[in-house]
Every structure is written in structure tokens, then in C-alpha cells.
Enzyme design. Structure first.
Site, PDB file in Angstrom:
ATOM      1  N   ASP A  94      20.329  39.989  -5.804  1.00 21.44           N
ATOM      2  CA  ASP A  94      19.208  40.565  -6.675  1.00 21.44           C
ATOM      3  C   ASP A  94      18.056  40.190  -5.679  1.00 21.44           C
ATOM      4  O   ASP A  94      18.041  39.648  -4.641  1.00 21.44           O
ATOM      5  CB  ASP A  94      19.072  39.674  -8.032  1.00 21.44           C
ATOM      6  N   HIS A 109      24.794  38.098   1.658  1.00 21.22           N
ATOM      7  CA  HIS A 109      25.926  38.969   0.997  1.00 21.22           C
ATOM      8  C   HIS A 109      25.090  40.609   0.617  1.00 21.22           C
ATOM      9  O   HIS A 109      25.511  40.979  -0.140  1.00 21.22           O
ATOM     10  CB  HIS A 109      26.554  38.307  -0.270  1.00 21.22           C
ATOM     11  N   THR A 177      25.400  27.364  -7.177  1.00 14.15           N
ATOM     12  CA  THR A 177      26.523  27.849  -6.821  1.00 14.15           C
ATOM     13  C   THR A 177      27.720  26.911  -6.814  1.00 14.15           C
ATOM     14  O   THR A 177      27.779  25.518  -7.086  1.00 14.15           O
ATOM     15  CB  THR A 177      26.328  27.942  -5.273  1.00 14.15           C
TER      16      THR A 177
HETATM   17  C1  BV8 Z   1      34.465  36.330   4.896  1.00  7.00           C
HETATM   18  C2  BV8 Z   1      28.458  40.230  -3.044  1.00  7.00           C
HETATM   19  C3  BV8 Z   1      35.373  36.622   7.049  1.00  7.00           C
HETATM   20  C4  BV8 Z   1      28.895  41.273  -3.871  1.00  7.00           C
HETATM   21  C5  BV8 Z   1      29.760  38.466  -3.099  1.00  7.00           C
HETATM   22  C6  BV8 Z   1      41.619  35.320   1.188  1.00  7.00           C
HETATM   23  C7  BV8 Z   1      41.490  36.926   1.462  1.00  7.00           C
HETATM   24  C8  BV8 Z   1      40.157  37.209   1.805  1.00  7.00           C
HETATM   25  C9  BV8 Z   1      39.176  36.615   2.134  1.00  7.00           C
HETATM   26  C10 BV8 Z   1      39.386  35.248   1.823  1.00  7.00           C
HETATM   27  C11 BV8 Z   1      40.650  34.792   1.142  1.00  7.00           C
HETATM   28  N1  BV8 Z   1      40.468  33.337   1.190  1.00  7.00           N
HETATM   29  C12 BV8 Z   1      39.340  32.992   1.367  1.00  7.00           C
HETATM   30  C13 BV8 Z   1      38.509  34.098   1.824  1.00  7.00           C
HETATM   31  C14 BV8 Z   1      37.167  33.983   2.086  1.00  7.00           C
HETATM   32  C15 BV8 Z   1      36.406  34.788   0.987  1.00  7.00           C
HETATM   33  C16 BV8 Z   1      36.382  33.803  -0.104  1.00  7.00           C
HETATM   34  O1  BV8 Z   1      35.643  32.635  -0.081  1.00  7.00           O
HETATM   35  N2  BV8 Z   1      37.056  33.889  -1.326  1.00  7.00           N
HETATM   36  C17 BV8 Z   1      37.069  33.117  -2.439  1.00  7.00           C
HETATM   37  C18 BV8 Z   1      36.923  33.591  -3.693  1.00  7.00           C
HETATM   38  C19 BV8 Z   1      38.305  32.417  -2.218  1.00  7.00           C
HETATM   39  N3  BV8 Z   1      35.178  35.209   1.591  1.00  7.00           N
HETATM   40  C20 BV8 Z   1      34.915  36.237   2.065  1.00  7.00           C
HETATM   41  O2  BV8 Z   1      35.570  37.081   2.068  1.00  7.00           O
HETATM   42  C21 BV8 Z   1      33.606  36.166   2.425  1.00  7.00           C
HETATM   43  N4  BV8 Z   1      33.827  36.683   3.954  1.00  7.00           N
HETATM   44  O3  BV8 Z   1      35.100  35.244   4.614  1.00  7.00           O
HETATM   45  O4  BV8 Z   1      34.519  36.812   6.046  1.00  7.00           O
HETATM   46  C22 BV8 Z   1      35.432  37.441   8.197  1.00  7.00           C
HETATM   47  C23 BV8 Z   1      35.411  36.833   9.439  1.00  7.00           C
HETATM   48  C24 BV8 Z   1      35.566  37.718  10.434  1.00  7.00           C
HETATM   49  C25 BV8 Z   1      35.391  39.347  10.165  1.00  7.00           C
HETATM   50  C26 BV8 Z   1      35.353  39.696   8.794  1.00  7.00           C
HETATM   51  C27 BV8 Z   1      35.541  38.812   7.893  1.00  7.00           C
HETATM   52  C28 BV8 Z   1      32.460  37.051   1.947  1.00  7.00           C
HETATM   53  C29 BV8 Z   1      32.259  36.529   0.555  1.00  7.00           C
HETATM   54  C30 BV8 Z   1      31.164  37.542   0.267  1.00  7.00           C
HETATM   55  C31 BV8 Z   1      31.807  38.286  -1.251  1.00  7.00           C
HETATM   56  N5  BV8 Z   1      30.446  38.886  -1.834  1.00  7.00           N
HETATM   57  N6  BV8 Z   1      28.675  38.880  -3.381  1.00  7.00           N
HETATM   58  C32 BV8 Z   1      28.451  41.274  -5.040  1.00  7.00           C
HETATM   59  O5  BV8 Z   1      27.869  40.465  -5.461  1.00  7.00           O
HETATM   60  O6  BV8 Z   1      29.167  42.183  -6.066  1.00  7.00           O
HETATM   61  S1  BV8 Z   1      30.192  36.790  -3.435  1.00  7.00           S
HETATM   62  C33 BV8 Z   1      29.677  36.612  -4.925  1.00  7.00           C
HETATM   63  O7  BV8 Z   1      30.479  35.547  -5.678  1.00  7.00           O
HETATM   64  C34 BV8 Z   1      28.337  36.175  -4.781  1.00  7.00           C
HETATM   65  O8  BV8 Z   1      27.498  36.623  -3.782  1.00  7.00           O
HETATM   66  C35 BV8 Z   1      28.588  34.615  -4.828  1.00  7.00           C
HETATM   67  O9  BV8 Z   1      28.735  34.214  -3.385  1.00  7.00           O
HETATM   68  C36 BV8 Z   1      29.701  34.242  -5.462  1.00  7.00           C
HETATM   69  C37 BV8 Z   1      29.577  33.848  -6.709  1.00  7.00           C
HETATM   70  O10 BV8 Z   1      29.282  32.730  -6.538  1.00  7.00           O
HETATM   71  P1  BV8 Z   1      28.249  31.655  -6.897  1.00  7.00           P
HETATM   72  O11 BV8 Z   1      26.949  32.382  -6.441  1.00  7.00           O
HETATM   73  O12 BV8 Z   1      28.684  30.432  -6.397  1.00  7.00           O
HETATM   74  O13 BV8 Z   1      28.269  32.070  -8.438  1.00  7.00           O
HETATM   75  P2  BV8 Z   1      29.067  31.334  -9.473  1.00  7.00           P
HETATM   76  O14 BV8 Z   1      28.952  32.283 -10.700  1.00  7.00           O
HETATM   77  O15 BV8 Z   1      30.605  31.119  -8.800  1.00  7.00           O
HETATM   78  O16 BV8 Z   1      28.592  29.792  -9.895  1.00  7.00           O
HETATM   79  C38 BV8 Z   1      27.306  29.784 -10.565  1.00  7.00           C
HETATM   80  C39 BV8 Z   1      27.033  28.433 -10.693  1.00  7.00           C
HETATM   81  O17 BV8 Z   1      25.868  28.097 -11.291  1.00  7.00           O
HETATM   82  C40 BV8 Z   1      28.196  27.540 -11.340  1.00  7.00           C
HETATM   83  O18 BV8 Z   1      28.579  26.135 -10.860  1.00  7.00           O
HETATM   84  C41 BV8 Z   1      27.192  27.189 -12.696  1.00  7.00           C
HETATM   85  O19 BV8 Z   1      27.670  25.850 -13.224  1.00  7.00           O
HETATM   86  C42 BV8 Z   1      25.680  27.040 -12.248  1.00  7.00           C
HETATM   87  N7  BV8 Z   1      24.744  27.465 -13.102  1.00  7.00           N
HETATM   88  C43 BV8 Z   1      24.800  28.637 -13.877  1.00  7.00           C
HETATM   89  N8  BV8 Z   1      23.767  28.660 -14.627  1.00  7.00           N
HETATM   90  C44 BV8 Z   1      22.781  27.727 -14.020  1.00  7.00           C
HETATM   91  C45 BV8 Z   1      23.492  27.034 -13.161  1.00  7.00           C
HETATM   92  N9  BV8 Z   1      23.154  26.125 -12.250  1.00  7.00           N
HETATM   93  C46 BV8 Z   1      21.859  25.789 -12.433  1.00  7.00           C
HETATM   94  N10 BV8 Z   1      20.995  26.201 -13.422  1.00  7.00           N
HETATM   95  C47 BV8 Z   1      21.564  27.252 -14.276  1.00  7.00           C
HETATM   96  N11 BV8 Z   1      20.800  27.831 -15.207  1.00  7.00           N
END
Ligand code: BV8
Length: 229
Positions: A94, A109, A177
Site C-alpha cells: 500500500d 515487495h 509483522t
Molecule cells: C524469495 C506482495 C528467493 C504480494 C508478499 C518455498 C517455496 C518458495 C519460496 C519459499 C519457500 N519457503 C520459503 C520461501 C521463501 C518465501 C517465504 O518466506 N515463504 C513463507 C510463506 C514460508 N519468500 C519468498 O518467496 C520471497 N522471495 O525468497 O526469493 C529468491 C532467491 C533468488 C532468486 C529468486 C528468488 C518473496 C516473498 C514476498 C511475497 N510477497 N507480498 C502481495 O502483497 O500480494 S508477502 C506478503 O505477505 C506481505 O508483503 C508480507 O510480507 C507477508 C505478510 O506478512 P506480514 O506483513 O507479516 O503480515 P501478517 O498478516 O503475516 O502479520 C501481521 C502481523 O501484524 C501479525 O503478527 C499481527 O499480530 C500484527 N498486527 C495486526 N494488527 C496490528 C498488528 N500489530 C500492531 N498493531 C496492529 N494494529
């Protein structure tokens, strides 16, 4: 004397602005499985589904109801008032940090309000739906445009700049996060190795809580202004 701060934000900082977090939906985004809508394979298999997923989120972001909250504003004010260097790295796609006034900002991202030509990789602003009829501004062709966001399996943006800043920072703060997505979830290790003070501001424990020296539990809109004062 604190000279360099790196802040990492996630979906939790935008939750109070009305943007759904990834976790709150139990890994579902707008009722879709992540693999179907946030991966290159998903886009290749069903571009219409993926485009509509992002069009829906873009329309939501552009609605008047979605505004930066006190947490975004606190970070923008910190950048204004801090005597040293502040780098804000967001996982969010955003534009709320920018609208709050943050300038030293990396969208690792990508950005929902940008699109990219799948041929030239040129990036353009987009404030409307990406449709099959939309002609690409660079090649004039249809069906050449994708959201400028980083999908799972794709390389995040500006990683060299981020690691350089992490390796020399004095303070690293992660806000809103769940620490489940890499490489962002591993940034705290780099900051710890740099000897930085590490602080996690979150509603509840994350997957990386134990790696942070300090935790501030509560709403980002309350905890962050207090921390930045
Ligand atoms: C990479 C854009 C390497 C799109 C996003 C197996 C296969 C393939 C890949 C992998 C694998 N295993 C691991 C991986 C790596 C993978 C990964 O990490 N997977 C995870 C799921 C296991 N990562 C990747 O693929 C990354 N790339 O590794 O590339 C590479 C190397 C060489 C060459 C090429 C590649 C790319 C990852 C990016 C994905 N895109 N977003 C879109 O938005 O549609 S990720 C997306 O989800 C977000 O951007 C964000 O990063 C993620 C969500 O996470 P959070 O932001 O933490 O949000 P979440 O809801 O989870 O948590 C919110 C938190 O806030 C909570 O804790 C909550 O308690 C708290 N909260 C809520 N409200 C409040 C609060 N806190 C305070 N105040 C509040 N009011």
C-alpha cells in the site's frame, strides 16, 4: 548516540487503516489461496484471477476510507526530526507510508499502485484496474501488464541497499509483522550481528519474537508514537 535506524513494517501497521492483514485471513487473502494469487505460477495459470485479486485490493486502497494512521505518521515525523539516518523498509504494497510523508522508503515487495510491462520490465503508475484491454504504455500491446509486486518465489527489491543499512544500523525496529515471510523475517539476525538494539512492536508474539531484545506489545498506532517520542 544513535546514528542509524532501520524500521521494517508489515501488514499490521496498515491494519488500523482498514487494510486486511495476511494472517488475519488465516493465510487467505480475499478468499483466495496465496499460491493461486501471489505466485508467478498462479499468474501464468490464471491471469484473470490474479489481476482481479489485485484490482480489488487497489480499489480498496484508493477508497477514501483508507488513510494513514498514527503509526505511519509517527514514522514520517521521526524521519523529519531524527538527526541521524532513518531507513524505512516496508513489506506492504500500500502507499500509506508515502501518504504519511515518509521519503527514505523501500517497498521491498513492490507497490499496488504500480504495474510493469512483462516484456520491457518498465514500471508505470496505475490507479485503475489492469484489464486485458489496457494497452502497455511502452509497447502499446494488450495483455503485457502485471502488478509491480513481488510474488512468492520472486526476488524482493533493493535487497543490497537493505542489507547494507542493516549491517551498520544502531537500532532495528520491526512493526506489525508475523515474521513468517523471508528474507524480511531474517533481517533481525543481521541487525543483531551488527550489535544493534532490536525492538519488536506487535499486537502479539511473532515467529521471530525471541530474536528481538525488546518487545512492545499493543496496537502500532499507540506503541509507535510512544516509541518515536
Ligand atoms: C524469495 C506482495 C528467493 C504480494 C508478499 C518455498 C517455496 C518458495 C519460496 C519459499 C519457500 N519457503 C520459503 C520461501 C521463501 C518465501 C517465504 O518466506 N515463504 C513463507 C510463506 C514460508 N519468500 C519468498 O518467496 C520471497 N522471495 O525468497 O526469493 C529468491 C532467491 C533468488 C532468486 C529468486 C528468488 C518473496 C516473498 C514476498 C511475497 N510477497 N507480498 C502481495 O502483497 O500480494 S508477502 C506478503 O505477505 C506481505 O508483503 C508480507 O510480507 C507477508 C505478510 O506478512 P506480514 O506483513 O507479516 O503480515 P501478517 O498478516 O503475516 O502479520 C501481521 C502481523 O501484524 C501479525 O503478527 C499481527 O499480530 C500484527 N498486527 C495486526 N494488527 C496490528 C498488528 N500489530 C500492531 N498493531 C496492529 N494494529
Amino acid at each position: 548516540m544513535i546514528k542509524r535506524i532501520v524500521v521494517l513494517t508489515g501488514a499490521g501497521i496498515s491494519a488500523e487503516s482498514g487494510i486486511q492483514t495476511f494472517r488475519a485471513a488465516d493465510g487467505l487473502w480475499e478468499n483466495h489461496r496465496v499460491e493461486d494469487v501471489a505466485t508467478p505460477e498462479g499468474f501464468d495459470a490464471n491471469p484473470e484471477l490474479v489481476q482481479s485479486f489485485y484490482n480489488q485490493r487497489r480499489r480498496g486502497l484508493l477508497s477514501a476510507a483508507v488513510q494513514p494512521n498514527a503509526a505511519h505518521i509517527a514514522l514520517a515525523e521521526l524521519e523529519q526530526n531524527f538527526h541521524g539516518e532513518l531507513l524505512l523498509v516496508t513489506q506492504n504494497i500500500d502507499d500509506l507510508h508515502k501518504r504519511a510523508g515518509s521519503r527514505r522508503l523501500i517497498h521491498m515487495h513492490g507497490e499496488l499502485l504500480k504495474m510493469r510491462c512483462i516484456s520491457s520490465q518498465q514500471v508505470f503508475e496505475i490507479l485503475e484496474d489492469i484489464t486485458p484491454e489496457l494497452r502497455c504504455p511502452c509497447c502499446g500491446l494488450r495483455n503485457m501488464l502485471r502488478p509491480h509486486v513481488v510474488w512468492f518465489g520472486e526476488m524482493p527489491l533493493a535487497m543490497d541497499d537493505i542489507y547494507t543499512a542493516l549491517a551498520r544500523c544502531d537500532v532495528f525496529v520491526a512493526v506489525g509483522t508475523s515474521g513468517q515471510v523471508y528474507p524480511a523475517a531474517g533481517f533481525v539476525e543481521v541487525a543483531n550481528e551488527a550489535g544493534a538494539r532490536t525492538i519488536e512492536v506487535n499486537l502479539d508474539d511473532s515467529a521471530r519474537t525471541s530474536a528481538f531484545a525488546e518487545q512492545r506489545r499493543g496496537l502500532a498506532s499507540r506503541e509507535l508514537p510512544a516509541l518515536c517520542r
